[in-house]
Design a protein around this motif. Sequence first.
Motif, mmCIF file in Angstrom:
data_model
loop_
_atom_site.group_PDB
_atom_site.id
_atom_site.type_symbol
_atom_site.label_atom_id
_atom_site.label_comp_id
_atom_site.label_asym_id
_atom_site.label_seq_id
_atom_site.Cartn_x
_atom_site.Cartn_y
_atom_site.Cartn_z
ATOM 1 N N VAL A 1 -5.500 4.352 1.434
ATOM 2 C CA VAL A 1 -5.089 3.040 0.854
ATOM 3 C C VAL A 1 -5.379 2.859 -0.541
ATOM 4 O O VAL A 1 -6.825 3.421 -0.863
ATOM 5 N N PRO A 2 -4.672 2.597 -1.295
ATOM 6 C CA PRO A 2 -4.953 2.631 -2.938
ATOM 7 C C PRO A 2 -6.031 1.788 -3.279
ATOM 8 O O PRO A 2 -6.235 0.510 -2.425
ATOM 9 N N ILE B 1 0.407 0.249 -8.199
ATOM 10 C CA ILE B 1 0.858 -0.419 -7.267
ATOM 11 C C ILE B 1 1.751 -1.619 -8.109
ATOM 12 O O ILE B 1 2.914 -1.458 -7.581
ATOM 13 N N THR C 1 -2.325 4.498 4.668
ATOM 14 C CA THR C 1 -3.228 3.758 5.640
ATOM 15 C C THR C 1 -4.655 4.505 5.620
ATOM 16 O O THR C 1 -5.002 5.740 4.972
ATOM 17 N N LYS D 1 -4.445 11.693 -1.458
ATOM 18 C CA LYS D 1 -4.150 10.351 -1.639
ATOM 19 C C LYS D 1 -3.582 10.104 -3.269
ATOM 20 O O LYS D 1 -2.651 9.374 -3.196
ATOM 21 N N ILE E 1 0.333 8.329 -4.169
ATOM 22 C CA ILE E 1 0.435 7.123 -5.006
ATOM 23 C C ILE E 1 1.217 7.298 -6.381
ATOM 24 O O ILE E 1 2.159 6.850 -6.776
ATOM 25 N N ASN F 1 0.547 -1.203 0.000
ATOM 26 C CA ASN F 1 0.056 -0.123 -0.063
ATOM 27 C C ASN F 1 0.886 1.254 0.119
ATOM 28 O O ASN F 1 0.331 2.595 0.307
#
Length: 431
Positions: free
Chosen positions: A283-284, A291, A279, A381, A385, A275
Motif C-alpha cells: 500500500v502506498p 497517488i 494491498t 512496491k 506505484i 491505493n
Amino acid sequence: MKSLRNNTSKYLTCVALSCILFSSSCTKEYQDPARAKTDVALTTQQGLTAVAIGLQRVYTLTRTGVMFNSIAANGFVTNELALLNAGNIPELQLSTGGSSVDGTNTILFNLWTSANKIVYDADLVITNANNLGDKGYASGLIAYSSIFKALAIGNMSQYWEKIPDGTGKNVGFITRAAGFAKAISVLDNALSVVAANPISAGFATNVPTDINIVNTLHALKARYALFSGNYPLALSEANAVDLTKSSFFKFDATSPNILFTIISSNNVFQPLNANLGLTGANVPDAGDKRIPFYTVLVGSPATLRMNGFAAATASPFPIYLPGEMTLIKAEAYARQPDLTNSLIELNKVVTKTSDLFGVAAALPALIGPYTQQQLLDLIYKHRSIELYASGLKIEDMRRFNQPLTDRKRNFFPYPFQERDNNPNTPADPTF
C-alpha cells in the motif's frame, strides 16, 4: 514539436499508396491486390516514412491499438483497474479472470493483431530502408521502426507463453524468453546501424520529434534485458539513457489520447481504488505524491478517476519513465547482489520531488540496512506505484514471485482467429 498528424500530412500521396499496410487483418499475410502500388511506395524515402509513421498510429491512436489493449488487459488481471459497466464483455472477462478469459476476447485479439501488424510493417521498412542511397536517412527509418517492432514483440512476450516467430503463413512459435531476446536483437541492430550511420537531420524533421530515438532504443533494451534476467546488460543499458530527455507519444485534438477518451466516458474502467489496487505491505505510503498524480476525485458525490497520462485529450504517454530506468538499476544491483547501490538507486525514486513527467513520490529516504529480499520487495512496491497503468505489472508480478492469488490470470489464451488460421498455435495455458 510536430504532431503525428502534421508529419503524416507531408506524405498524403505515399500514404494513399501504402494505406493497405495500415489495415488490420486476422492473418499474418496482410496481402492485397494493390500490392504492386505498395511495392513502388516502399522503394522511396517518402513511402517508407509514411509506413514508419503509420506504426505509431497503429500502436497508439485507436481502441484496437497495442497501447490501450495492453493497459486494459494488464490492468484488469493485476487489479489496477475496476470495471464500470458489466455490459463491456471483453473487459468483464478480464475483470473476472480465470477461465472466463478465452480466445473470444477482443481486447486480447486486438492486442495480438495490432502487435503482429506492427512487426509486419516494421519489417517492410527495415528491409527496404537498407536499399536507400541516403544511409543517414535509412538509419533513421530502421531505428524508428525498430522501436515499434521491439515494443510489439515485447508486449506479446509479456502476455503469452509463446509468440509467433515472424509473420508468414503457418508461422512457428518461440518461447516468450526467446521473444525478449528477439526484441533485444532488433534493438541491437538498430543501435549498430545508427552507430555506423548517424540519423540524418532530414529524417529527424520528417517524423514526430517527441520520440528520442537513441534514448528509447537503450531504454527498451534495458527493460527487456531485465525481463530476461540479464542484469548486467539491464544495468549498462539503463545507464546509457539520458534521464534529462523525454521520449513520449504526443496527442492533440485531432489525434486524441485514447486513454482520456475511454476514461472521460466513465463507462469502461477507472482505478480500482486510491491505493492503485495494492494491498498489505505494498500500500502506498501516506503522502506519496504519485497517488494524486495518477488518481483524482471528480464530481459530486466525488468518484475516483484516472489522472496522470489519461488526464486530458493532449496528455502525453511516455514510452518509458525516468523512474523506470532508475528502478531497473535498483533491481539489477539488488539481484547481483549489490545492496548498497541498490538502495541508493531506489532512494532516487523514493525521494524524487520532480521529473520530466511530474511523477514524483517526494517521500523521506529509506534507511537500511535491508536484506536482498527486503530490497526486492520495496522495489516491487515502488515499481507498482511509479509505473501504474503502464502495462508492465503482470511481468513484474511473475518476476518478483508475487502470489498467484493476487492476479486473475498468469498468461493469456490465444485468440481463436489465430488458432483457426494457424495449426502451429500452442495450447492455451490453464491459468
